[in-house]
Write a protein that holds these residues in place. Structure first.
Motif, short mmCIF file in Angstrom:
data_model
loop_
_atom_site.label_atom_id
_atom_site.label_comp_id
_atom_site.label_asym_id
_atom_site.label_seq_id
_atom_site.Cartn_x
_atom_site.Cartn_y
_atom_site.Cartn_z
N SER A 78 -14.62 34.10 33.26
CA SER A 78 -13.55 34.87 32.79
C SER A 78 -12.97 34.24 31.55
O SER A 78 -12.65 35.13 30.55
CB SER A 78 -12.44 34.77 33.96
OG SER A 78 -11.26 35.67 33.30
N CYS A 79 -12.83 33.13 31.21
CA CYS A 79 -12.18 32.29 30.30
C CYS A 79 -13.39 32.47 29.09
O CYS A 79 -12.85 32.39 27.82
CB CYS A 79 -11.93 31.22 30.47
SG CYS A 79 -10.44 30.67 31.70
N CYS A 129 -13.42 24.49 34.46
CA CYS A 129 -13.44 25.25 33.21
C CYS A 129 -12.45 24.34 32.44
O CYS A 129 -11.65 23.90 32.90
CB CYS A 129 -12.68 26.57 33.39
SG CYS A 129 -11.99 27.53 32.02
N TYR A 178 -7.57 31.33 20.25
CA TYR A 178 -8.66 30.14 20.57
C TYR A 178 -9.47 29.93 19.48
O TYR A 178 -10.63 30.24 19.51
CB TYR A 178 -9.44 30.57 21.80
CG TYR A 178 -8.73 30.95 23.03
CD1 TYR A 178 -8.18 29.47 23.74
CD2 TYR A 178 -8.11 32.06 23.42
CE1 TYR A 178 -7.37 29.69 24.96
CE2 TYR A 178 -7.58 32.33 24.54
CZ TYR A 178 -6.92 31.10 25.45
OH TYR A 178 -6.13 31.23 26.52
N LYS A 189 -12.39 35.70 27.56
CA LYS A 189 -11.25 35.43 26.79
C LYS A 189 -11.28 34.86 25.54
O LYS A 189 -10.58 35.57 24.74
CB LYS A 189 -10.16 34.71 27.69
CG LYS A 189 -8.74 34.92 27.41
CD LYS A 189 -7.91 34.26 28.28
CE LYS A 189 -7.99 33.12 29.00
NZ LYS A 189 -6.88 32.45 29.98
N ILE A 190 -12.02 33.87 25.44
CA ILE A 190 -11.69 33.10 24.27
C ILE A 190 -12.37 33.89 23.06
O ILE A 190 -12.28 33.42 22.07
CB ILE A 190 -12.27 31.55 24.42
CG1 ILE A 190 -13.85 31.77 24.69
CG2 ILE A 190 -11.47 30.74 25.44
CD1 ILE A 190 -14.45 30.11 24.88
N THR A 231 -16.75 26.73 30.47
CA THR A 231 -15.70 27.29 30.89
C THR A 231 -16.02 28.20 31.89
O THR A 231 -17.17 28.52 32.28
CB THR A 231 -15.22 28.44 29.68
OG1 THR A 231 -16.58 29.37 29.45
CG2 THR A 231 -14.79 27.61 28.42
N CYS A 232 -15.14 28.78 32.69
CA CYS A 232 -15.61 29.94 33.82
C CYS A 232 -15.84 31.14 33.08
O CYS A 232 -15.67 31.57 32.06
CB CYS A 232 -14.39 30.13 34.85
SG CYS A 232 -12.93 30.72 34.12
N CYS A 287 -6.45 26.78 33.45
CA CYS A 287 -7.40 27.37 34.23
C CYS A 287 -8.08 26.28 35.20
O CYS A 287 -7.61 26.15 36.23
CB CYS A 287 -8.60 27.98 33.55
SG CYS A 287 -9.55 28.95 34.74
N LEU A 300 -10.53 25.12 29.96
CA LEU A 300 -9.06 25.49 29.54
C LEU A 300 -8.05 25.03 30.12
O LEU A 300 -7.90 24.78 31.56
CB LEU A 300 -9.09 26.95 29.49
CG LEU A 300 -9.50 27.61 28.05
CD1 LEU A 300 -10.95 27.32 27.98
CD2 LEU A 300 -9.26 29.18 28.17
#
Length: 480
Positions: free
Chosen positions: A101-102, A38, A113, A105-106, A98-99, A43, A40
């Protein structure tokens, strides 16, 4: 432009063509460019792993996602700028790996972000991965420091990405970590800066990493015993609230500091043996830094076919809040414990962390594993000095509350560097003498104590409240 192209399509097709997705090859390229991590910086989770299918075939799977920097649809987060074409939307340059989860999130926190921020993250992660793969010296040293610490070096050099300087800093981080390991075990073993690890040192470090595995398995086993779900197959990931304790150890003689900080934490893990006999282990701790304590410990122990890896780091997160001792019955920490711990760290002691084998978010239940995890301190001398100074001011304010029998009201001006501890104590003592013995029935204030910028600072007492604040000449205050 995106809207106009969609409008040209027949209505029955428009719904299926209002998003511009990456091709399969672009997704693979994005994953490879990020090193299947990922992008981020807080992370850096590895997204690819070995997987056994239902038919017994061994293959691979991933939990990553090729996320769009500028939105794939006209109404998505971070809308594409005017004139951006569908081909540009689907291009490698508009993607970040990204993973899962992220990725969510973004898109949900698109104010934080922004497109510029994500482009910067993409550039740093892909550059770091390229150097780790193509530069032999960086490739060697990067294997022995944590992914977060490795990428942080690139972030610190993001303005020009000077490869020579990055190479020196990666090498320095490697030797600093090895020196810290040597001190923490009280050994005189050292590694010359111009050669690789000696076999004997390498063997000792391997044994230490093996003890991290055994410690993680003990804790995971205790956590797993609390799971009541009859459908859990004992292979899946399990997540818990747990308590941890951060302390310190003298690198010279192994003495453990008597003071410790207890924190609530997220803990999760997974352990199983695959059909081919290979062992898979994931164990992680992440404390939630907040108003009660601004120390954050992140621990990760991983074992797979690539080997055993441990990352354990301590950082500061924000400023220490005066609220950390509002509820002493609920909170096991105290400001004096916090100061004692940070003082030993400032004197060169090494941080260590204990993990509770009992799950739950209570700070009072205590069955800490007897063996601590080593922690690499990522606090600078300046950060330690600043947070210690702030903690001592909070401690002094609590002492003034006891002396006066009043509540202390914190202000920004109280935490200014110009208002030192001696001035604060002297102002309180002078005003108490001026107002006479308690109970204090009147309001009172000192003369101007200090100038903070162009503001004068006074200590005021009124209606059961102590407060250092800006002097205002038009305010009428009764004096004794």
């Amino acid at each position: 432009m995106l809207d106009s192209q969609c409008e040209k399509l027949p209505p029955k097709y428009r719904k299926h063509h209002d998003r511009y997705e990456f091709s399969a090859s672009t997704k693979r390229d994005l994953a490879a460019a990020a090193g299947t991590k990922c992008a981020l910086p807080d992370c850096l989770t590895s997204t690819h792993f070995r997987d056994t299918k239902k038919n017994g075939e061994v293959g691979s799977a991933h939990l990553g996602k090729a996320s769009h920097i500028y939105a794939a649809s006209a109404n998505g987060p971070r809308p594409a700028p005017k004139g951006m074409t569908p081909d540009q939307i689907k291009h490698f340059s508009n993607g970040i790996w990204t993973c899962s989860s992220c990725a969510e999130k973004i898109d949900k926190i698109d104010i934080r972000y922004t497109a510029d921020r994500l482009l910067e993250m993409k550039k740093i992660r892909e550059t770091a991965q390229q150097m780790a793969a193509s530069d032999l010296e960086i490739a060697f040293y990067s294997r022995h420091i944590s992914p977060i610490a490795f990428d942080e070096i690139f972030w610190n050099n993001k303005d020009n990405l000077d490869i020579g300087r990055i190479r020196r800093e990666v090498k320095s981080a490697f030797h600093s970590l090895n020196a810290s390991d040597d001190k923490s075990r009280g050994s005189s073993l050292s590694v010359p800066p111009d050669c690789v690890l000696k076999p004997v040192v390498k063997d000792i470090r391997a044994m230490m990493r093996h003890s991290d595995r055994n410690r993680a398995l003990d804790i995971l086993g205790a956590w797993a015993a609390t799971i009541k779900d009859p459908f859990w197959d004992r292979r899946g990931l399990h997540i818990h609230y747990v308590t941890v304790a951060i302390s310190a150890r003298n690198p010279e003689n192994g003495e453990i500091c008597e003071s410790s900080i207890r924190l609530r934490s997220d803990g999760w893990g997974q352990h199983y043996t695959d059909v081919d006999g290979s062992e898979f282990l994931r164990f992680a701790i992440s404390t939630s830094a907040g108003p009660r304590c601004n120390l954050r410990w992140k621990l990760s122990v991983s074992l797979d076919k690539e080997g055993l890896r441990t990352s354990s780091e301590l950082r500061l997160s924000g400023n220490l809040s005066p609220a950390m001792n509002l509820y002493p019955g609920e909170l096991a920490n105290s400001i004096s414990e916090y100061i004692a711990l940070l003082t030993t760290l400032a004197e060169g002691w090494s941080p260590i962390g204990y993990v509770n084998k009992i799950t739950g978010d209570s700070l009072n239940d205590d069955q800490m594993h007897s063996e601590p995890f080593r922690i690499v301190m990522r606090l600078t001398e300046q950060e330690l000095e600043a947070t210690l100074y702030r903690a001592r001011k909070i401690q002094l304010a609590q002492q003034l509350e006891i002396e006066w029998g009043y509540l202390f009201s914190y202000s920004d001006i109280y935490f200014s560097d110009e208002l030192d501890l001696k001035t604060i104590q002297r102002a309180s003592d002078d005003l108490r003498r001026q107002m006479g013995p308690p109970p204090y029935w009147y309001r009172g204030e000192t003369d101007v104590l200090k100038m903070v910028g162009n503001r004068g600072v006074v200590l005021r007492v009124r209606e059961g409240i102590l407060r250092f604040e800006e002097y205002q000449s038009n305010r009428q205050t009764m004096r004794l």
